[in-house]
Scaffold this active site. Structure first.
Site, PDB file in Angstrom:
ATOM      1  N   GLU A  38      -0.922   3.182   2.240  1.00  0.00           N
ATOM      2  CA  GLU A  38      -1.019   2.139   3.198  1.00  0.00           C
ATOM      3  C   GLU A  38      -2.079   1.218   3.107  1.00  0.00           C
ATOM      4  O   GLU A  38      -3.181   1.412   2.377  1.00  0.00           O
ATOM      5  CB  GLU A  38      -1.343   2.960   4.817  1.00  0.00           C
ATOM      6  CG  GLU A  38       0.124   3.220   5.487  1.00  0.00           C
ATOM      7  CD  GLU A  38       0.525   1.778   5.950  1.00  0.00           C
ATOM      8  OE1 GLU A  38       0.220   0.549   5.596  1.00  0.00           O
ATOM      9  OE2 GLU A  38       1.242   1.993   7.097  1.00  0.00           O
ATOM     10  N   ASP A  39      -1.928  -0.141   3.283  1.00  0.00           N
ATOM     11  CA  ASP A  39      -3.058  -1.007   3.174  1.00  0.00           C
ATOM     12  C   ASP A  39      -4.041  -0.954   4.241  1.00  0.00           C
ATOM     13  O   ASP A  39      -5.279  -0.885   4.077  1.00  0.00           O
ATOM     14  CB  ASP A  39      -2.638  -2.566   3.256  1.00  0.00           C
ATOM     15  CG  ASP A  39      -1.457  -2.687   4.437  1.00  0.00           C
ATOM     16  OD1 ASP A  39      -1.141  -1.674   4.881  1.00  0.00           O
ATOM     17  OD2 ASP A  39      -0.975  -3.886   4.548  1.00  0.00           O
ATOM     18  N   ARG A  79      -1.375 -12.983   0.881  1.00  0.00           N
ATOM     19  CA  ARG A  79      -1.348 -11.427   0.619  1.00  0.00           C
ATOM     20  C   ARG A  79      -2.025 -11.479  -1.015  1.00  0.00           C
ATOM     21  O   ARG A  79      -2.661 -10.663  -1.303  1.00  0.00           O
ATOM     22  CB  ARG A  79       0.131 -11.013   0.455  1.00  0.00           C
ATOM     23  CG  ARG A  79       0.920 -10.554   1.431  1.00  0.00           C
ATOM     24  CD  ARG A  79       2.337  -9.929   1.296  1.00  0.00           C
ATOM     25  NE  ARG A  79       3.094  -9.949   2.283  1.00  0.00           N
ATOM     26  CZ  ARG A  79       3.064  -9.176   3.326  1.00  0.00           C
ATOM     27  NH1 ARG A  79       2.232  -8.210   3.368  1.00  0.00           N
ATOM     28  NH2 ARG A  79       3.901  -9.280   4.166  1.00  0.00           N
ATOM     29  N   ASP A 107      -1.191  -9.547   5.075  1.00  0.00           N
ATOM     30  CA  ASP A 107      -1.120 -11.081   5.312  1.00  0.00           C
ATOM     31  C   ASP A 107      -1.110 -11.451   6.704  1.00  0.00           C
ATOM     32  O   ASP A 107      -1.501 -10.668   7.658  1.00  0.00           O
ATOM     33  CB  ASP A 107       0.533 -11.122   4.879  1.00  0.00           C
ATOM     34  CG  ASP A 107       1.283 -10.325   5.957  1.00  0.00           C
ATOM     35  OD1 ASP A 107       1.349  -9.247   6.377  1.00  0.00           O
ATOM     36  OD2 ASP A 107       2.363 -10.998   6.665  1.00  0.00           O
ATOM     37  N   LYS A 136       5.125  -4.571   3.042  1.00  0.00           N
ATOM     38  CA  LYS A 136       4.595  -5.099   1.642  1.00  0.00           C
ATOM     39  C   LYS A 136       3.224  -4.995   1.448  1.00  0.00           C
ATOM     40  O   LYS A 136       2.672  -5.160   0.364  1.00  0.00           O
ATOM     41  CB  LYS A 136       5.110  -6.389   1.634  1.00  0.00           C
ATOM     42  CG  LYS A 136       6.631  -6.762   1.781  1.00  0.00           C
ATOM     43  CD  LYS A 136       6.729  -8.397   1.645  1.00  0.00           C
ATOM     44  CE  LYS A 136       7.920  -8.707   2.502  1.00  0.00           C
ATOM     45  NZ  LYS A 136       8.052 -10.186   2.810  1.00  0.00           N
ATOM     46  N   GLY A 137       2.405  -4.496   2.424  1.00  0.00           N
ATOM     47  CA  GLY A 137       1.014  -4.589   2.461  1.00  0.00           C
ATOM     48  C   GLY A 137       0.296  -3.815   1.164  1.00  0.00           C
ATOM     49  O   GLY A 137      -0.721  -4.074   0.948  1.00  0.00           O
ATOM     50  N   ASP A 174      -4.373   0.606  11.630  1.00  0.00           N
ATOM     51  CA  ASP A 174      -4.560  -0.188  12.842  1.00  0.00           C
ATOM     52  C   ASP A 174      -4.623   0.554  14.032  1.00  0.00           C
ATOM     53  O   ASP A 174      -5.719   1.461  14.327  1.00  0.00           O
ATOM     54  CB  ASP A 174      -3.847  -1.625  12.830  1.00  0.00           C
ATOM     55  CG  ASP A 174      -4.403  -2.520  13.822  1.00  0.00           C
ATOM     56  OD1 ASP A 174      -5.515  -2.368  14.414  1.00  0.00           O
ATOM     57  OD2 ASP A 174      -3.664  -3.225  14.158  1.00  0.00           O
ATOM     58  N   LYS A 224      -9.263   0.908  10.800  1.00  0.00           N
ATOM     59  CA  LYS A 224      -9.747   0.428  11.884  1.00  0.00           C
ATOM     60  C   LYS A 224     -10.067   1.284  12.908  1.00  0.00           C
ATOM     61  O   LYS A 224      -9.247   1.330  13.702  1.00  0.00           O
ATOM     62  CB  LYS A 224      -9.248  -0.849  12.549  1.00  0.00           C
ATOM     63  CG  LYS A 224      -9.069  -2.357  11.420  1.00  0.00           C
ATOM     64  CD  LYS A 224      -8.439  -3.292  12.456  1.00  0.00           C
ATOM     65  CE  LYS A 224      -7.622  -4.213  11.469  1.00  0.00           C
ATOM     66  NZ  LYS A 224      -6.747  -5.323  12.284  1.00  0.00           N
ATOM     67  N   PHE A 231      -9.121  -9.003  12.180  1.00  0.00           N
ATOM     68  CA  PHE A 231      -7.953  -9.356  11.533  1.00  0.00           C
ATOM     69  C   PHE A 231      -8.046  -9.624  10.142  1.00  0.00           C
ATOM     70  O   PHE A 231      -8.883 -10.678  10.099  1.00  0.00           O
ATOM     71  CB  PHE A 231      -6.870 -10.289  12.100  1.00  0.00           C
ATOM     72  CG  PHE A 231      -5.578 -10.255  11.705  1.00  0.00           C
ATOM     73  CD1 PHE A 231      -4.783  -9.213  12.203  1.00  0.00           C
ATOM     74  CD2 PHE A 231      -5.232 -11.188  10.457  1.00  0.00           C
ATOM     75  CE1 PHE A 231      -3.404  -9.283  11.768  1.00  0.00           C
ATOM     76  CE2 PHE A 231      -3.745 -10.843  10.249  1.00  0.00           C
ATOM     77  CZ  PHE A 231      -2.999 -10.153  10.562  1.00  0.00           C
ATOM     78  N   VAL A 232      -7.982  -8.858   9.078  1.00  0.00           N
ATOM     79  CA  VAL A 232      -8.084  -9.119   7.697  1.00  0.00           C
ATOM     80  C   VAL A 232      -6.798  -9.486   6.898  1.00  0.00           C
ATOM     81  O   VAL A 232      -5.846  -9.232   7.210  1.00  0.00           O
ATOM     82  CB  VAL A 232      -8.885  -8.234   7.002  1.00  0.00           C
ATOM     83  CG1 VAL A 232     -10.123  -7.756   7.800  1.00  0.00           C
ATOM     84  CG2 VAL A 232      -7.979  -6.693   7.216  1.00  0.00           C
TER      85      VAL A 232
END
Ligand code: IMP
Ligand code: MG
Length: 173
Positions: free
Chosen positions: A95-96, A161, A155, A39-40, A99, A127, A148-149
């Protein structure tokens, strides 16, 4: 837990506009399909798609690897597949954040077996220091440190979110 602002709403909107302009310059009038990773990517794909031309379609996939934790399990599962047949289609995975690169590596592999005309990736955040699986990202918004964001779709256990900005989430001791 505390939130330390990283990117403001205005900074994000400017970046999205810049990324849309780059995509537009590359594809011109060619039709494209944005594939949002749920859902990001929710807010990013909503804002990005509205800055692209009328030849833009939107579809979604949902994969899971995190399940309410801050660390990846190393297993990627498809929970919701595409509705649209992507054979001979210009596909951009949206993509959000990238990582470790695990999700994107698997998704790129899966979608490329369906013989799209072109396959690229647009990620708002990346990242680079967290990368365990090398993967190509053609359109990157911001490179960020290995923290971590949350916010703007990202989320922690489904919370945060809907923040219009991006912030670093830290657990106070
Ligand atoms: P990767 O497979 O390790 O690259 O992780 C990709 C997915 O993990 C992203 O699409 C996010 O949903 C989630 N993720 C990775 N880092 C963060 C973060 O800092 N905050 C929130 N979600 C994250
Ligand atoms: Mg995601």
């Amino acid at each position: 837990m505390s939130l330390e602002p990283l990117f403001t709403e205005a900074q994000i909107q400017n970046k999205v506009e810049e990324m849309a302009a780059r995509i537009q310059a590359d594809y011109g009038d060619e039709p494209i399909l944005l594939v949002g990773v749920l859902k990001g990517s929710l807010y990013f794909i909503a804002d990005l798609s509205r800055r692209l031309g009328p030849n833009t379609r939107v579809d979604f996939v949902q994969v899971s690897s995190y399940a309410g934790r801050k660390e990846s399990s190393g297993v990627v599962q498809i929970r919701k597949d595409l509705d649209i047949n992507i054979e001979d289609v210009n596909v951009i995975i949206v993509e959000d954040i990238v990582d470790t690169g695990l999700t994107l590596t698997h998704l790129r592999e899966l979608l490329s077996t369906r013989r799209p005309k072109t396959l690229r990736v647009a990620s708002l955040l990346s990242k680079p220091d967290a990368r365990l699986h090398q993967t190509q990202i053609e359109y990157v918004g911001f490179e960020i440190p290995n923290a971590f964001v949350v916010g703007y779709g990202l989320d922690y256990a489904e919370a945060f979110r809907n923040l219009p900005f991006v912030a670093i989430l830290s657990e106070d001791a």
